[in-house]
Design a protein around this motif. Structure first.
Motif, PDB file in Angstrom:
ATOM      1  N   GLY A 225      32.988 -27.305  20.855  1.00 36.10           N
ATOM      2  CA  GLY A 225      33.885 -26.291  21.401  1.00 36.10           C
ATOM      3  C   GLY A 225      35.269 -26.739  21.829  1.00 36.10           C
ATOM      4  O   GLY A 225      35.836 -27.702  21.311  1.00 36.10           O
ATOM      5  N   ALA A 226      35.810 -26.020  22.820  1.00 33.68           N
ATOM      6  CA  ALA A 226      37.207 -26.181  23.242  1.00 33.68           C
ATOM      7  C   ALA A 226      37.519 -27.596  23.724  1.00 33.68           C
ATOM      8  O   ALA A 226      38.636 -28.091  23.525  1.00 33.68           O
ATOM      9  CB  ALA A 226      37.515 -25.174  24.355  1.00 33.68           C
ATOM     10  N   GLU A 227      36.531 -28.261  24.330  1.00 36.22           N
ATOM     11  CA  GLU A 227      36.784 -29.624  24.818  1.00 36.22           C
ATOM     12  C   GLU A 227      37.169 -30.570  23.675  1.00 36.22           C
ATOM     13  O   GLU A 227      37.952 -31.492  23.849  1.00 36.22           O
ATOM     14  CB  GLU A 227      35.547 -30.190  25.513  1.00 36.22           C
ATOM     15  CG  GLU A 227      35.169 -29.433  26.757  1.00 36.22           C
ATOM     16  CD  GLU A 227      33.670 -29.169  26.809  1.00 36.22           C
ATOM     17  OE1 GLU A 227      33.008 -29.778  27.660  1.00 36.22           O
ATOM     18  OE2 GLU A 227      33.182 -28.367  26.004  1.00 36.22           O
TER      19      GLU A 227
ATOM     20  N   PRO B 235      33.277 -19.512  24.666  1.00 36.75           N
ATOM     21  CA  PRO B 235      32.992 -20.102  25.990  1.00 36.75           C
ATOM     22  C   PRO B 235      31.604 -20.737  26.062  1.00 36.75           C
ATOM     23  O   PRO B 235      31.408 -21.736  26.760  1.00 36.75           O
ATOM     24  CB  PRO B 235      33.098 -18.912  26.964  1.00 36.75           C
ATOM     25  CG  PRO B 235      33.479 -17.721  26.167  1.00 36.75           C
ATOM     26  CD  PRO B 235      33.619 -18.099  24.738  1.00 36.75           C
TER      27      PRO B 235
ATOM     28  N   ILE C 161      31.306 -24.572  25.573  1.00 36.92           N
ATOM     29  CA  ILE C 161      31.862 -25.539  26.533  1.00 36.92           C
ATOM     30  C   ILE C 161      30.709 -26.165  27.313  1.00 36.92           C
ATOM     31  O   ILE C 161      29.889 -25.461  27.896  1.00 36.92           O
ATOM     32  CB  ILE C 161      32.864 -24.850  27.493  1.00 36.92           C
ATOM     33  CG1 ILE C 161      34.104 -24.410  26.703  1.00 36.92           C
ATOM     34  CG2 ILE C 161      33.249 -25.777  28.636  1.00 36.92           C
ATOM     35  CD1 ILE C 161      35.116 -23.621  27.510  1.00 36.92           C
ATOM     36  N   LYS C 162      30.642 -27.501  27.280  1.00 34.62           N
ATOM     37  CA  LYS C 162      29.490 -28.199  27.886  1.00 34.62           C
ATOM     38  C   LYS C 162      29.805 -28.836  29.248  1.00 34.62           C
ATOM     39  O   LYS C 162      28.907 -29.111  30.023  1.00 34.62           O
ATOM     40  CB  LYS C 162      29.001 -29.312  26.937  1.00 34.62           C
ATOM     41  CG  LYS C 162      28.587 -28.803  25.550  1.00 34.62           C
ATOM     42  CD  LYS C 162      27.273 -28.041  25.604  1.00 34.62           C
ATOM     43  CE  LYS C 162      26.833 -27.622  24.206  1.00 34.62           C
ATOM     44  NZ  LYS C 162      26.770 -26.185  24.030  1.00 34.62           N
ATOM     45  N   ASP C 163      31.062 -29.101  29.514  1.00 35.19           N
ATOM     46  CA  ASP C 163      31.445 -29.818  30.735  1.00 35.19           C
ATOM     47  C   ASP C 163      31.171 -28.952  31.969  1.00 35.19           C
ATOM     48  O   ASP C 163      31.788 -27.895  32.141  1.00 35.19           O
ATOM     49  CB  ASP C 163      32.930 -30.181  30.661  1.00 35.19           C
ATOM     50  CG  ASP C 163      33.386 -31.044  31.832  1.00 35.19           C
ATOM     51  OD1 ASP C 163      32.609 -31.216  32.788  1.00 35.19           O
ATOM     52  OD2 ASP C 163      34.529 -31.545  31.789  1.00 35.19           O
TER      53      ASP C 163
ATOM     54  N   ILE D  31      34.024 -27.521  34.168  1.00 35.33           N
ATOM     55  CA  ILE D  31      34.822 -26.359  33.747  1.00 35.33           C
ATOM     56  C   ILE D  31      34.058 -25.102  34.165  1.00 35.33           C
ATOM     57  O   ILE D  31      33.127 -24.658  33.491  1.00 35.33           O
ATOM     58  CB  ILE D  31      35.078 -26.377  32.218  1.00 35.33           C
ATOM     59  CG1 ILE D  31      35.832 -27.656  31.827  1.00 35.33           C
ATOM     60  CG2 ILE D  31      35.871 -25.145  31.791  1.00 35.33           C
ATOM     61  CD1 ILE D  31      35.909 -27.923  30.335  1.00 35.33           C
TER      62      ILE D  31
ATOM     63  N   LYS E 237      35.395 -20.735  32.289  1.00 38.08           N
ATOM     64  CA  LYS E 237      35.531 -21.100  30.871  1.00 38.08           C
ATOM     65  C   LYS E 237      36.590 -20.266  30.148  1.00 38.08           C
ATOM     66  O   LYS E 237      37.342 -20.770  29.321  1.00 38.08           O
ATOM     67  CB  LYS E 237      34.172 -20.964  30.172  1.00 38.08           C
ATOM     68  CG  LYS E 237      33.150 -21.964  30.713  1.00 38.08           C
ATOM     69  CD  LYS E 237      31.789 -21.805  30.050  1.00 38.08           C
ATOM     70  CE  LYS E 237      30.808 -22.842  30.608  1.00 38.08           C
ATOM     71  NZ  LYS E 237      29.490 -22.763  29.983  1.00 38.08           N
TER      72      LYS E 237
ATOM     73  N   TYR F 288      39.987 -21.613  30.983  1.00 39.05           N
ATOM     74  CA  TYR F 288      40.194 -22.891  30.289  1.00 39.05           C
ATOM     75  C   TYR F 288      40.629 -22.642  28.836  1.00 39.05           C
ATOM     76  O   TYR F 288      41.595 -23.234  28.342  1.00 39.05           O
ATOM     77  CB  TYR F 288      38.899 -23.706  30.334  1.00 39.05           C
ATOM     78  CG  TYR F 288      38.974 -25.057  29.660  1.00 39.05           C
ATOM     79  CD1 TYR F 288      39.491 -26.176  30.318  1.00 39.05           C
ATOM     80  CD2 TYR F 288      38.511 -25.236  28.357  1.00 39.05           C
ATOM     81  CE1 TYR F 288      39.554 -27.416  29.704  1.00 39.05           C
ATOM     82  CE2 TYR F 288      38.566 -26.479  27.732  1.00 39.05           C
ATOM     83  CZ  TYR F 288      39.082 -27.575  28.410  1.00 39.05           C
ATOM     84  OH  TYR F 288      39.136 -28.793  27.795  1.00 39.05           O
ATOM     85  N   ILE F 289      39.922 -21.736  28.160  1.00 36.40           N
ATOM     86  CA  ILE F 289      40.235 -21.404  26.766  1.00 36.40           C
ATOM     87  C   ILE F 289      41.625 -20.778  26.664  1.00 36.40           C
ATOM     88  O   ILE F 289      42.423 -21.132  25.797  1.00 36.40           O
ATOM     89  CB  ILE F 289      39.158 -20.468  26.174  1.00 36.40           C
ATOM     90  CG1 ILE F 289      37.867 -21.245  25.968  1.00 36.40           C
ATOM     91  CG2 ILE F 289      39.627 -19.826  24.866  1.00 36.40           C
ATOM     92  CD1 ILE F 289      36.651 -20.389  25.647  1.00 36.40           C
TER      93      ILE F 289
END
Length: 408
Positions: free
Chosen positions: A249-251, A274, A277-279, A282, A285, A288-289
């Motif tokens: 994903g986004a990370e 969204p 996103i694994k972190d 965050i 989400k 963040y995106i």
């Protein structure tokens, strides 16, 4: 929503910035090359290979990638490699594509036991592309200024993962030589060797190696692990793209930009999901995106969009209108329409444009912007001034074509 005809799309100037050589052979040539190189294929007919290997739909990414074991096997031969590069340029020219960046992983094709080294592979690919370019640019249409000339660049792919046997003779030998190293250290060493060799050949022999890419399995092999490799490219003016936001994903996209200085992003569609996103740090989400998309748009970091390929490798996308291309357009991100793999995805640049324009709202001005990004965000092998001049020439041609079809 304006409807753009297949004829208009074919005639307008185009580029392909995400184009894998080993995924874009002609099927009849693959059969011919296999016979010449004593490589056994599952079938020796075009129809048979389409039924067994090169399909319109794949169950998953694994089945999609299975195709490459056959193409790479025949490309471990300089004659076949030059033919594949030459024919790929011709196929693009035939559908009105003016500029291509051909990417592949040279280390998948090296076979030192047969005397096939990095330099020989790079020269074979360049010879094929150069021959096609020179022939095209000597035609009356180009010489008279009716059509823009054809140019190309080469992007070398480092593999973000490979095993100790079966990937290629080069990788198998490297693991044997470095058996006391951790696997990730061997993988990073191969990537560093690739970027150093690319800079050497570009500077020493004038081969238009314009960029570095990181390909292969994304999950578990984050871009940040290749930071030093990308720093070397960055310090030697080799431009940078990465496969990111495809299976992760986004990370992954954030890391490509912040740790690897990415000038462009390959695929990028899952950065808008969204749920990928694994972190745990965050929390918001969506924010963040949104921040990431805004940053990419503001910095004009282009996304190489490969619609058909994404449909084939991601079972979650059941309808093209679900593709995150819509979100990219809404965030005003610089998007470039690309094929990924012409053979494996059974597509062309014209087909990809048709798919985008039939399913998303793209007025003529936005379409011209997308075409422009293909030239302006390219890793053109000349100077920036030459690139601007070439882009201007192609966009003036776009206006002439649009006028001819009654859009202007």
């Amino acid at each position: 929503m304006p409807r753009y005809s297949a004829e208009f799309i074919k005639d307008m100037p185009k580029s392909d910035l995400h184009l894998h050589l080993d995924g874009s052979l002609r099927l009849d040539s693959l059969i011919e090359m296999a016979k010449r190189s004593n490589v056994t294929l599952p079938s020796d007919s075009v129809a048979g290979l389409k039924e067994l290997v090169f399909k319109d739909r794949y169950q998953n990414l694994g089945e999609y990638l299975h195709c490459f074991q056959y193409t790479c096997a025949v490309l471990r031969d300089p004659e076949n490699l030059e033919q594949a590069a030459y024919e790929l340029a011709l196929d693009n020219q035939a559908e009105g594509v003016n500029y291509i960046e051909v990417r592949f992983a040279p280390q998948l094709l090296i076979d030192l036991s047969r005397g096939i080294d990095f330099d020989q592979i790079m020269h074979a690919v360049n010879n094929g592309l150069k021959r096609a370019m020179q022939q095209y640019n000597a035609t009356e249409a180009v010489l008279s200024g009716q059509k823009p000339p054809f140019y190309y660049g080469i992007i070398n792919c480092a593999m973000r993962m490979f095993g100790n046997k079966g990937f290629s003779p080069y990788y198998t030998n490297l693991f044997q030589l470095m058996r006391d190293f951790a696997p990730m250290d061997v993988i990073k060493l191969a990537a560093m060797e690739l970027v150093r060799a690319s800079v050497r050949l570009r500077d020493g022999e004038g081969i238009p190696i314009v960029g570095l890419d990181l390909a292969g399995q994304e999950a578990g092999y984050p871009a940040g692990k290749f930071k030093e490799v990308y720093e070397y490219a960055h310090q030697h003016f080799l431009l940078k793209t990465l496969h990111a936001g495809e299976a992760y994903g986004a990370e992954s996209v954030f890391e490509a930009i912040t740790e690897c200085y990415a000038d462009r992003i390959g695929h990028g569609y899952s950065m808008f999901m969204p749920e990928m996103i694994k972190d745990p740090a965050i929390v918001d989400k969506s924010k963040y995106i949104s921040n990431l998309a805004s940053y990419i748009a503001d910095k004009r970091i282009a996304i190489e969009v490969c619609l058909t390929s994404n449909l084939q490798t991601n079972p979650a996308i059941t309808d093209i209108r679900q593709h995150k291309f819509k979100a990219m357009l809404e965030h005003r991100i610089a998007t470039v329409i690309c094929t990924d793999n012409r053979l494996v995805s059974n597509t062309t640049v014209s087909k990809e444009y048709q798919l985008a324009l039939d399913n998303f709202d793209v007025p003529l001005k936005r379409l011209k912007d997308m075409v422009a990004y293909g030239f302006k965000k390219s890793f053109f092998p000349g100077s920036y001034v030459e690139k601007r001049q070439y882009a201007k020439q192609c966009l003036e041609y776009f206006d002439r074509v649009a006028q001819r079809y009654g859009f202007i």
